[in-house]
Design an enzyme around this catalytic site. Structure first.
Site, PDB file in Angstrom:
ATOM      1  CD  GLU A 378      48.311 -11.308  67.283  1.00  0.00           C
ATOM      2  OE1 GLU A 378      48.312 -10.214  66.710  1.00  0.00           O
ATOM      3  OE2 GLU A 378      47.337 -11.745  67.923  1.00  0.00           O
ATOM      4  CD  GLU A 451      47.697 -11.196  72.523  1.00  0.00           C
ATOM      5  OE1 GLU A 451      46.831 -10.485  71.971  1.00  0.00           O
ATOM      6  OE2 GLU A 451      48.901 -11.119  72.269  1.00  0.00           O
TER       7      GLU A 451
HETATM    8  C1  GAL Z   1      46.598  -8.994  69.478  1.00  0.00           C
HETATM    9  C2  GAL Z   1      48.006  -8.498  69.778  1.00  0.00           C
HETATM   10  C3  GAL Z   1      48.067  -7.637  71.019  1.00  0.00           C
HETATM   11  C4  GAL Z   1      46.935  -6.662  71.037  1.00  0.00           C
HETATM   12  C5  GAL Z   1      45.663  -7.424  70.984  1.00  0.00           C
HETATM   13  C6  GAL Z   1      44.437  -6.571  71.144  1.00  0.00           C
HETATM   14  O1  GAL Z   1      46.435  -9.266  68.159  1.00  0.00           O
HETATM   15  O2  GAL Z   1      48.877  -9.570  69.921  1.00  0.00           O
HETATM   16  O3  GAL Z   1      49.286  -6.970  71.087  1.00  0.00           O
HETATM   17  O4  GAL Z   1      47.039  -5.806  69.944  1.00  0.00           O
HETATM   18  O5  GAL Z   1      45.596  -8.079  69.738  1.00  0.00           O
HETATM   19  O6  GAL Z   1      43.329  -7.378  71.224  1.00  0.00           O
END
Ligand code: GAL
Length: 738
Positions: A378, A451
């Site tokens: 990210e 994610e």
């Molecule tokens: C994303 C990140 C993860 C975790 C997640 C929580 O932005 O890549 O490591 O923090 O959010 O939803």
């Protein structure tokens, strides 16, 4: 390093925080500081500590190396009081030659000063990070006693020709890295695989160099695949006439993998990815968990949750975890350490680049790894850095595509797979953004969602039933859309297990409750959603998402109940009377779940209103006409028993070995009582101990703890006595092998 002649030296270490006077004996993997379950100050493990151990090298003709598989975050090595080297970075192994620092036939002291502070010169640090990194020598340490010339690394490159799903013709092209301090000379290199032996002569120069061996036509072999994870032990020997100078044996799997804008293909078969992200932390000891726990995590992801991919968010993970993924056929997306922040400092950037190289050098031979993550998770675009990380990855490993996980739309696409964290779904109709919206590109590209869910809908195992249901549905919707639409290679949810985090994140108690399982790897409803996507012929699943009580949901409402199941149909019996037969086709919950292989079934019924009499319920699952599974709920649950589940009943006494014991407080029908908050007192007998506190409370009706062996090297027995505040007692007996 990969020599078969390595020896584990995880035992007989001594440890102390630098400020303290006395050392105590410990075993590795080791955490410099055990932490409470939650609400602790993460600064408590961010200090410098000292580890020491004695070694007795006997043969002055040998070259001696130490290999540290994971030391968080940096360390300085001293041998017999002399400084040898400093190494930075907690996730990538490092080996160091110590030959010239040693005295033979006497005790030699290895001293490691470990810095577990969050140093800004080392990724992932420099800004905030949504995970804790802990401290100590938390992965294995090995000692190598080698000849003047040895095999430092091997890469089994290969080409697959004429393949079907399970068979293919392999042309093997091994590359061997040899470290030689002798003079240039001709040696033989022998490769042994599947009862075939191939020997060739090779002029070996002084220094450390890679050598391309001649192609080896292996002929037709069984290919590695998700349901047939066939591995072949490949042994490479370095020989001086008949004398074996060194040898290395690695289990290799051969598969044909391809990604293109239409998806991922393994051995020609299209695979839709259904995965979860995994952090490697555990209660109390953080990262310091040995082989068996790492293996168990892979098993949980593949066998229990039925996934086909794990992303090692956000760093390279244990070699044991990866080996297990090879053995069971679980794909892996592996990535370099980091979290959102890219430093402008030269040292930090060099380290990130080195991380790419070292990650691939360590893990090249794992058939489970399908792509290298070469961006900091990210982070902003950084053309200079990411052109370089991609170039490094492609140079070392032209066979695998690169990816780089991002959260910013239209960010620069330098990799082979566009990987996006898409958190757009917030319970409404929008489930995922389209590929073209995210990439801004005119043409489709290989695209994966890396994610979703996570912080948009944090959910605790002990949350209200309705929230747990919605958590499961959100995972289901995204997986459904990703599975049915061609835009996506699949989706990887955030995340498998609740994990420790800094106070800038999570619920303030140092935990992010984003897992489909809690930190003890105990399922929430969302885990049932995943589990129910397995084939019913592997395991029939029938999980009504309810605690079955009159007043848990708003307004005393009980139905509709959603059932995560791979059965075709369900009978519902209330108060002893059959009240309905529900088929999947006629009882889909919503359009957005239709893309799942086994969409949950909606049971629309009524069981009276607030004030009416509450009854028992029985749910019967059918495959075709066959009754395959039954789940019953009592009307008047009372504490009836403790169910104790032990992951392994035989442990190794030679090294630090662990296993998990799950305890559930259950009612008359063995259902967990989610609001029972009794406690357990744990006692051990024999050569085992409890990791963490010896008194634990139930969390959401269940709890787990790990026990560990003491590394005494003798066979025996250990017993855990579990006493509960309900007056129910249980014993667990563990056999300990030498
Ligand atoms: C994303 C990140 C993860 C975790 C997640 C929580 O932005 O890549 O490591 O923090 O959010 O939803």
């Amino acid at each position: 390093m990969i020599s078969d002649f390595r020896k584990s030296i995880n035992h007989n270490w001594f440890f102390k925080p630098i400020e303290e006077e006395t050392y105590k004996k410990i075993q590795i993997p080791h955490t410099n500081q055990e932490v409470p379950y939650n609400y602790f100050d993460e600064k408590m493990y961010q200090f410098i500590s000292c580890y020491k151990r004695i070694i007795h090298p006997k043969d002055p003709s040998k070259r001696i190396f130490l290999q540290f598989d994971g030391v968080m975050t940096a360390f300085k090595l001293y041998v017999n009081g002399q400084f040898v080297e400093e190494y930075r970075g907690g996730y990538i192994p490092h080996f160091i030659e110590i030959t010239t620092y040693l005295q033979y036939d006497q005790e030699n002291e290895i001293y490691v000063e470990v810095d577990s502070t969050e140093r800004e010169d080392i990724p992932p640090f420099g800004h905030v990070v949504d995970y804790l990194t802990f401290g100590g020598i938390y992965r294995d340490v090995f000692l190598y006693e080698l000849k003047h010339c040895f095999i430092q690394n091997v890469q089994y490159h290969y080409q697959v020709k004429n393949f079907s799903k399970e068979k293919g013709t392999i042309v093997l092209k091994p590359k061997v890295q040899i470290n030689n301090i002798g003079q240039e000379k001709e040696y033989s290199i022998k490769v042994n695989i599947d009862h075939q032996e191939f020997t060739q002569k090779q002029q070996i120069k002084e220094g450390t160099h890679w050598y391309d061996l001649h192609e080896i036509l292996l002929g037709e072999v069984d290919l590695w695949g998700l349901d047939h994870p066939i591995l072949y032990p490949v042994q490479t020997q370095l020989l001086c006439q008949q004398e074996i100078l060194d040898q290395s044996t690695i289990k290799v799997g051969f598969r044909h993998a391809k990604v293109d804008p239409t998806g991922l293909y393994i051995n020609g078969e299209k695979i839709k990815i259904r995965g979860l992200n995994r952090h490697q932390s555990y209660p109390y000891v953080g990262y310091a968990m040995p082989k068996r726990a790492q293996i168990r995590d892979a098993d949980i992801l593949k066998e229990e949750l039925g996934l086909n991919l794990a992303r090692t968010s956000h760093y390279p993970q244990s070699p044991y975890f990866l080996q297990r993924c090879d053995e069971i056929g679980l794909l892996v997306m592996e990535e370099i350490p980091g979290w959102q922040h890219v430093s402008s400092k030269k040292e930090w950037r060099q380290q990130a680049l080195q991380d790419v190289e070292k990650m691939i050098l360590r893990d090249f031979n794992h058939p489970s790894i399908i792509t290298w993550g070469v961006r900091i998770n990210e982070s902003q675009d950084d053309e200079e850095l990411y052109k370089a990380t991609n170039a490094v990855a492609r140079k070392i490993d032209p066979s695998r595509p690169t990816c780089g996980v991002r959260c910013i739309e239209k960010s620069q696409f330098l990799e082979d797979i566009y990987s996006m964290n898409d958190f757009i779904h917030d319970g409404g109709e929008v489930i995922l953004r389209s590929q073209s919206k995210v990439t801004g590109l005119k043409k489709p590209v290989p695209y994966i969602v890396t994610e979703f869910c996570g912080h948009i809908f944090p959910t605790k195992k002990f949350d209200n039933e309705q929230r747990l249901v919605e958590h499961a549905l959100r995972h289901g919707r995204v997986q459904s859309i990703a599975r049915e639409q061609d835009d996506y290679m699949g989706a990887i949810g955030w995340c498998a297990f609740d994990y420790y985090t800094h106070y800038d994140f999570g619920s303030g108690d140092r935990i992010c409750y984003h897992g489909v399982m809690d930190m003890f790897r105990i399922p929430k409803y969302a885990a049932h959603l995943y589990k129910s996507q397995k084939s019913p012929y592997k395991e029939p699943v029938l999980e009504p998402l309810t605690w079955w009580s009159r007043g848990e949901r708003n307004k005393g409402q009980v139905f509709p109940i959603y059932v995560c199941t791979n059965c075709d149909a369900i009978d519902v019996i209330l108060g002893g009377k059959k009240v309905g037969h529900f088929t999947r086709e006629e009882n889909i919950i919503e359009e957005n779940l239709k893309g799942l292989e086994y969409p949950p079934i909606k049971l629309s019924l009524s069981n009276g209103d607030w004030g009416s009499k509450w009854t028992e319920a029985e749910f019967i699952g059918y495959i075709g006409n066959e009754k395959v599974i039954v789940k019953k709920f009592v009307a008047n649950p009372v504490v009836t028993d403790l169910i104790v589940q032990v992951d392994d009943s035989i442990l190794n006494g030679f090294e630090l070995d662990v296993t998990r014991i799950v305890v559930k407080v259950v009612d008359q029908y063995d259902n967990v009582l989610p609001y029972s908050n009794g406690f357990l007192t744990l006692e051990t007998q024999g050569d085992i101990d409890i990791i963490g506190p010896k008194q634990v409370t139930f969390i959401g009706g269940s709890i787990a703890f790990w026990i560990k062996t003491l590394g005494k090297g003798i066979a025996g027995k250990g017993q855990v006595n579990i006493k509960s505040s309900f007056g129910i007692e249980k014993q667990v007996v563990i056999q300990i092998q030498e």
